[in-house]
Motif scaffolding. Structure first.
Motif, PDB file in Angstrom:
ATOM      1  N   LYS A  59       0.865  -1.274   0.067  1.00 38.55           N
ATOM      2  CA  LYS A  59      -0.036  -0.143   0.128  1.00 38.55           C
ATOM      3  C   LYS A  59       0.693   1.113  -0.075  1.00 38.55           C
ATOM      4  O   LYS A  59       0.546   2.217  -0.801  1.00 38.55           O
ATOM      5  CB  LYS A  59      -1.117  -0.064   1.208  1.00 38.55           C
ATOM      6  N   TYR A  60       1.839   1.346   0.752  1.00 41.01           N
ATOM      7  CA  TYR A  60       2.504   2.423   0.937  1.00 41.01           C
ATOM      8  C   TYR A  60       4.038   2.633   0.317  1.00 41.01           C
ATOM      9  O   TYR A  60       4.722   3.739   0.518  1.00 41.01           O
ATOM     10  CB  TYR A  60       3.004   2.710   2.599  1.00 41.01           C
ATOM     11  N   CYS A  61       4.240   1.445  -0.156  1.00 42.19           N
ATOM     12  CA  CYS A  61       5.735   1.454  -0.875  1.00 42.19           C
ATOM     13  C   CYS A  61       5.730   1.510  -2.368  1.00 42.19           C
ATOM     14  O   CYS A  61       4.904   0.782  -3.119  1.00 42.19           O
ATOM     15  CB  CYS A  61       6.645   0.028  -0.672  1.00 42.19           C
ATOM     16  N   SER A  62       6.382   2.549  -2.912  1.00 44.65           N
ATOM     17  CA  SER A  62       6.268   2.713  -4.321  1.00 44.65           C
ATOM     18  C   SER A  62       7.579   2.454  -5.108  1.00 44.65           C
ATOM     19  O   SER A  62       8.548   2.300  -4.297  1.00 44.65           O
ATOM     20  CB  SER A  62       6.081   4.097  -4.686  1.00 44.65           C
ATOM     21  N   PRO A  63       7.724   2.201  -6.505  1.00 39.04           N
ATOM     22  CA  PRO A  63       8.811   1.487  -7.021  1.00 39.04           C
ATOM     23  C   PRO A  63      10.207   2.515  -6.925  1.00 39.04           C
ATOM     24  O   PRO A  63      11.270   1.871  -6.857  1.00 39.04           O
ATOM     25  CB  PRO A  63       8.464   1.365  -8.560  1.00 39.04           C
ATOM     26  N   ASP A  64      10.180   3.743  -6.683  1.00 37.99           N
ATOM     27  CA  ASP A  64      11.340   4.743  -6.599  1.00 37.99           C
ATOM     28  C   ASP A  64      11.636   5.076  -5.122  1.00 37.99           C
ATOM     29  O   ASP A  64      12.440   5.958  -5.148  1.00 37.99           O
ATOM     30  CB  ASP A  64      11.128   5.821  -7.607  1.00 37.99           C
ATOM     31  N   MET A  65      11.293   4.268  -4.329  1.00 37.09           N
ATOM     32  CA  MET A  65      11.446   4.768  -2.767  1.00 37.09           C
ATOM     33  C   MET A  65      12.791   3.916  -2.244  1.00 37.09           C
ATOM     34  O   MET A  65      13.284   3.087  -2.957  1.00 37.09           O
ATOM     35  CB  MET A  65      10.332   4.122  -1.935  1.00 37.09           C
ATOM     36  N   SER A  66      13.439   4.974  -1.579  1.00 39.76           N
ATOM     37  CA  SER A  66      14.766   4.281  -0.569  1.00 39.76           C
ATOM     38  C   SER A  66      13.954   3.621   0.460  1.00 39.76           C
ATOM     39  O   SER A  66      13.411   4.560   1.334  1.00 39.76           O
ATOM     40  CB  SER A  66      15.727   5.302  -0.518  1.00 39.76           C
ATOM     41  N   VAL A  67      14.372   2.475   1.105  1.00 40.17           N
ATOM     42  CA  VAL A  67      13.620   1.976   2.277  1.00 40.17           C
ATOM     43  C   VAL A  67      14.660   1.349   3.126  1.00 40.17           C
ATOM     44  O   VAL A  67      15.911   1.079   2.770  1.00 40.17           O
ATOM     45  CB  VAL A  67      12.843   0.883   1.874  1.00 40.17           C
ATOM     46  N   LEU A  68      14.357   1.550   4.477  1.00 38.32           N
ATOM     47  CA  LEU A  68      15.303   1.136   5.626  1.00 38.32           C
ATOM     48  C   LEU A  68      14.547   0.220   6.336  1.00 38.32           C
ATOM     49  O   LEU A  68      13.379   0.499   6.873  1.00 38.32           O
ATOM     50  CB  LEU A  68      15.712   2.356   6.271  1.00 38.32           C
TER      51      LEU A  68
ATOM     52  N   THR B 100      10.909  -2.047  -4.894  1.00 36.86           N
ATOM     53  CA  THR B 100      11.388  -0.834  -5.153  1.00 36.86           C
ATOM     54  C   THR B 100      12.950  -0.664  -5.456  1.00 36.86           C
ATOM     55  O   THR B 100      13.569  -1.823  -5.517  1.00 36.86           O
ATOM     56  CB  THR B 100      11.134  -0.143  -3.661  1.00 36.86           C
ATOM     57  N   THR B 101      13.533   0.465  -5.493  1.00 38.01           N
ATOM     58  CA  THR B 101      14.827   0.470  -6.104  1.00 38.01           C
ATOM     59  C   THR B 101      15.805   0.501  -5.087  1.00 38.01           C
ATOM     60  O   THR B 101      17.057  -0.109  -5.330  1.00 38.01           O
ATOM     61  CB  THR B 101      15.147   1.912  -6.752  1.00 38.01           C
ATOM     62  N   SER B 102      15.887   0.600  -3.944  1.00 41.10           N
ATOM     63  CA  SER B 102      17.046   0.693  -3.013  1.00 41.10           C
ATOM     64  C   SER B 102      16.495   0.465  -1.436  1.00 41.10           C
ATOM     65  O   SER B 102      15.557   1.085  -1.023  1.00 41.10           O
ATOM     66  CB  SER B 102      17.673   2.044  -2.960  1.00 41.10           C
ATOM     67  N   VAL B 103      16.962  -0.868  -0.694  1.00 40.44           N
ATOM     68  CA  VAL B 103      16.639  -1.240   0.305  1.00 40.44           C
ATOM     69  C   VAL B 103      17.788  -1.301   1.327  1.00 40.44           C
ATOM     70  O   VAL B 103      18.909  -1.871   0.655  1.00 40.44           O
ATOM     71  CB  VAL B 103      15.850  -2.311   0.287  1.00 40.44           C
ATOM     72  N   THR B 104      17.758  -1.159   2.242  1.00 42.14           N
ATOM     73  CA  THR B 104      18.908  -1.355   3.490  1.00 42.14           C
ATOM     74  C   THR B 104      18.506  -1.852   4.501  1.00 42.14           C
ATOM     75  O   THR B 104      17.427  -1.662   5.179  1.00 42.14           O
ATOM     76  CB  THR B 104      19.807  -0.085   3.674  1.00 42.14           C
ATOM     77  N   GLY B 105      19.030  -3.238   4.889  1.00 39.63           N
ATOM     78  CA  GLY B 105      18.706  -4.145   6.114  1.00 39.63           C
ATOM     79  C   GLY B 105      19.698  -3.931   7.108  1.00 39.63           C
ATOM     80  O   GLY B 105      20.836  -3.857   6.833  1.00 39.63           O
ATOM     81  N   ILE B 106      18.958  -3.332   8.548  1.00 37.50           N
ATOM     82  CA  ILE B 106      19.998  -3.056   9.504  1.00 37.50           C
ATOM     83  C   ILE B 106      19.799  -3.944  10.696  1.00 37.50           C
ATOM     84  O   ILE B 106      18.510  -4.333  10.795  1.00 37.50           O
ATOM     85  CB  ILE B 106      19.845  -1.712   9.993  1.00 37.50           C
TER      86      ILE B 106
ATOM     87  N   ASN C 207      20.661  -6.938  -6.740  1.00 39.11           N
ATOM     88  CA  ASN C 207      21.645  -5.661  -6.438  1.00 39.11           C
ATOM     89  C   ASN C 207      21.156  -4.493  -5.683  1.00 39.11           C
ATOM     90  O   ASN C 207      21.942  -3.427  -5.805  1.00 39.11           O
ATOM     91  CB  ASN C 207      22.524  -5.623  -7.755  1.00 39.11           C
ATOM     92  N   ASN C 208      19.893  -4.380  -5.384  1.00 38.72           N
ATOM     93  CA  ASN C 208      19.062  -3.498  -4.769  1.00 38.72           C
ATOM     94  C   ASN C 208      19.115  -3.486  -3.456  1.00 38.72           C
ATOM     95  O   ASN C 208      18.211  -2.802  -2.799  1.00 38.72           O
ATOM     96  CB  ASN C 208      17.965  -2.931  -5.436  1.00 38.72           C
ATOM     97  N   VAL C 209      19.528  -4.510  -2.784  1.00 40.91           N
ATOM     98  CA  VAL C 209      19.464  -4.533  -1.411  1.00 40.91           C
ATOM     99  C   VAL C 209      20.920  -4.738  -0.558  1.00 40.91           C
ATOM    100  O   VAL C 209      21.410  -5.688  -1.145  1.00 40.91           O
ATOM    101  CB  VAL C 209      18.494  -5.535  -0.999  1.00 40.91           C
ATOM    102  N   ASP C 210      21.028  -4.141   0.588  1.00 40.28           N
ATOM    103  CA  ASP C 210      22.449  -4.225   1.190  1.00 40.28           C
ATOM    104  C   ASP C 210      22.080  -4.440   2.430  1.00 40.28           C
ATOM    105  O   ASP C 210      20.936  -4.238   3.235  1.00 40.28           O
ATOM    106  CB  ASP C 210      23.087  -2.865   0.823  1.00 40.28           C
TER     107      ASP C 210
END
Length: 736
Positions: A538-547, A564-570, A590-593
């Motif tokens: 519902k709230y995530c769009s394809p061009d978002m940066s996510v944490l 989406t384009t960029s995801v970082t898992g902490i 290659n879009n998740v770190d």
């Protein structure tokens, strides 16, 4: 009434040469609406004018009268209802208040197919029968009877009333993309002026990269005030304009979307591209329920004057708590020919907060989640929602133009794609691998490249061409699920290590090896996954940066990476992150770190702020809750979104946890829990920091208690967790 009389001959009108059609249509256009649509249209317009701001009691009083009229007509003149009501020992006399409707049996699509003739009233002459069919996106389109001079006139009055909220008026200069096959495609003409309504009708079947510029040129020359059509069609225009901006595109007053679910990221894209209000409404061919947005929100306000709405779970229990999701069940008003009573639409929605700022006391649905035919059936007869699969969320728009699922046997699905110029074997392999990861081993997947996707009979985009009888599997699945809920659940799926953990990080490190099993074995974690992925969709769009803070084994990080384009898992657990890195390698993403870090050091570690932060069941383990929240806020962009979940302090289960831990040392994780809050406490903390609450929901059942307390709207005392979605308001934020 005149329009219904001419409904059959209209085929002759559409077959006329363009010049003859222009003359006939222009003459008909001059006839006033009240004459074309008859006295019923005038009557419903007056009703809407006087009842728009009725009190809740006035709405219910009106619904009671119309419901009683419908039940009486059905009982006295419709053979099917006479028989079924008698079998239940019921008659209209048993309907003494609106709540009594739950005594009466429901009506399914299968019931209509098998009892069509017996559902026709015997006191309405055949000349007043008007046949209507569904669009045909399911196995077998259904036919219904409406009443000439009433049903369609009513529909027009209500639709125009709702669209007036964004300035629309009958005969406004409008471009319409709703599935009609018009124009001369062989001559690259994909449109036709429709003089009766004053619309420029456009053909939805040729919206390709090579032809869209021709569409846009025609729209520019026509200079419309409004754009009306299917979500999928207008979204294609928006996607093209995003990549190929045009200064000559006319300024619109509004874009009105119909007939298909609209995802938040689609709405956001359209609003940005077209620079106007994006307005949607919910309706269907059966004309049982109608929901429209209002001036103040995108929530759907269901007209109480149109039909009676119920929201039902898989047990057949009626839901009324905001945030609860269930099937939309409706009872039609004003259709004497074939009244539909407690009709199961097979559409699903989430109940919204009441008392909208607009002042209307209408039932509110915050989202229509999906339709029952939009599921994939696995080899073991599980159902996987297309919405969850992300048919509309694949981050492959650069090399695939459109997508569609096809299924004709359990455990096998074909994924059709309309390729772009950059599509090749490498992209095909990525799609195939992604689908297999999402579907698991119970579904074999094929990729099929096609020039054009199949649409429904009315021209809608079909997310899945489903040739299996999904309701059959749904009933089996629902019964199995409901029975499993009432059985006692094991206290844990994974035994704690023999070496006692000293803190939450060590405890999660010990269970890391089997952590993912919880999302396939535990009923609570299965529900957790469903709730979280719905919110993400519902709230995530394809061009978002996510944490993803406290990502664990990456269950949601990888789900996000496909959307989406960029995801970082902490995460602070090295073992959890090792699992994430191995999954990333296997998936070829290659879009998740992934980074190892304690939440208190996030601000120093990350250079840039992000659009979306998710934090699932992490905050309860941290020493300083307020400081942790502030740390998250500091990483949000203006208008960023935060999703957090925590244990529900009001839950009877949570109240019993400390007692159980003192006596038997279970549950093991409780030793490391630092904070258990009520939903109100967390809301207060979020609002104090300048965040607006967008959505909230209780989830994760307590054995026995939830089944009972959910029925009476007391999930706050039953469900173990809650989730809150909030948005940064840069004007109010104390962080500036």
């Amino acid at each position: 009434m005149l329009e219904d009389i001419l409904r059959k001959p209209r085929a002759l009108y559409f077959a006329l040469p363009a010049w003859q059609k222009a003359i006939v249509g222009s003459l008909y256009h001059m006839i006033p609406q009240r004459l074309r649509l008859g006295g019923s249209y005038v009557r419903f317009k007056k009703l809407l004018k006087t009842s728009q701001y009725w009190s809740k009691q006035q709405c219910e009083d009106y619904q009671y009268v119309e419901m009683l009229n419908t039940l009486t007509q059905a009982y006295e003149h419709v053979p099917y209802y006479k028989k079924t009501f008698s079998e239940y020992g019921l008659s209209p006399a048993d309907f003494t208040c609106l709540g009594d409707i739950k005594k009466f049996p429901m009506l399914s699509k299968k019931d209509i197919q098998e009892n069509y003739n017996d559902l026709i009233a015997d006191n309405v002459p055949a000349w007043r029968h008007l046949i209507t069919t569904t669009g045909g996106s399911t196995i077998e389109p259904l036919s219904f009877l409406q009443e000439k001079g009433v049903t369609r006139s009513k529909e027009r009055a209500f639709i125009w009333d709702g669209c007036a909220r964004v300035g629309y008026y009958p005969r406004a200069r409008t471009v319409q993309l709703e599935g009609r096959s018009v124009g001369k495609p062989e001559q690259n003409i994909f449109w036709e002026y429709e003089p009766i309504q004053g619309y420029l009708e456009m053909n939805s079947n040729y919206l390709t990269e090579s032809y869209i510029p021709l569409y846009l040129d025609k729209i520019r020359d026509f200079k419309p005030e409004f754009l009306i059509g299917y979500v999928s069609s207008i979204n294609q225009l928006a996607q093209f304009l995003k990549n190929n901006p045009r200064r000559d595109f006319p300024k619109l007053k509004a874009v009105c979307l119909s007939s298909e679910n609209v995802f938040p990221w689609q709405r956001e894209l359209m609003a940005k591209v077209f620079g106007c209000r994006i307005f949607s409404f919910y309706g269907h061919s059966e004309m049982v329920l109608l929901g429209m947005e209002c001036e103040e929100s995108h929530n759907l306000h269901f007209y109480p004057q149109y039909g009676y709405l119920e929201v039902m779970n898989t047990n057949g229990d009626i839901l009324d708590r905001p945030g609860a999701m269930g099937e939309l069940v409706g009872t039609s008003f004003h259709n004497r020919v074939m009244p539909l009573i407690r009709y199961r639409t097979q559409d699903y929605g989430t109940i919204g907060e009441p008392d909208c700022k607009c002042g209307r006391h209408h039932p509110i649905i915050s989202d229509v989640e999906g339709r029952l035919q939009e599921f994939i059936v696995t080899a073991d007869h599980r159902l996987i929602s297309i919405c969850v699969m992300g048919a509309a969320h694949f981050n492959i728009s650069k090399y695939v133009y459109e997508t569609q699922y096809y299924q004709d046997r359990p455990g096998h699905v074909v994924f059709r794609v309309v390729p772009r110029a950059d599509y090749g074997e490498e992209q095909k392999a990525i799609i195939l691998k992604t689908l297999k990861t999402k579907l698991g081993n119970d579904v074999a997947v094929e990729i099929e490249e096609v020039e054009r996707l199949k649409k429904s009979r009315s021209g809608k985009h079909i997310m899945i061409e489903q040739n299996l009888s999904v309701p059959t599997y749904w009933e089996t699945y629902a019964i199995t699920y409901d029975q499993s809920v009432i059985t006692s659940q094991p206290t844990t799926l994974i035994q704690d290590s023999m070496v006692p953990a000293q803190n939450a990080v060590e405890w999660h490190t010990q269970i890391a090896g089997n952590f993912d099993l919880r999302y396939s074995k535990s009923k609570n974690f299965i529900e957790r996954y469903a709730v979280w992925t719905r919110m993400i969709d519902k709230y995530c769009s394809p061009d978002m940066s996510v944490l993803d803070v406290g990502c664990g084994s990456g269950i949601f990080s990888f789900y996000l990476a496909e959307r989406t384009t960029s995801v970082t898992g902490i995460d602070a657990s090295t073992e959890m992150l090792n699992i994430c890195q191995e999954k990333k390698k296997q998936a070829g993403l290659n879009n998740v770190d992934f980074l190892e870090c304690d939440i208190k050091y996030l601000r120093e570690l990350l250079d840039e702020k992000v659009d979306l932060i998710i934090c699932s069941s992490v905050l309860e383990y941290l020493d300083d809750l307020d400081a942790s929240l502030k740390s998250l806020f500091s990483l949000m962009k203006n208008n960023g979104v935060l999703m957090i979940s925590m244990p529900n302090k009001q839950s009877l289960y949570r109240m019993a946890e400390p007692i159980a831990y003192k006596i038997i040392g279970r549950p093991g994780y409780y030793k490391h829990v630092k904070h258990v809050c009520t939903l109100e406490e967390i809301e207060s903390k979020l609002k104090a920091c300048g965040l607006d609450i967008l959505e909230k929901q209780f989830y994760e059942q307590t054995p026995f208690l939830s089944k009972m307390l959910r029925k009476i709207g007391l999930s706050a005392y039953a469900d173990q967790m809650f989730i809150v979605v909030a948005k940064m308001d840069c004007k109010k934020s104390m962080l500036g």
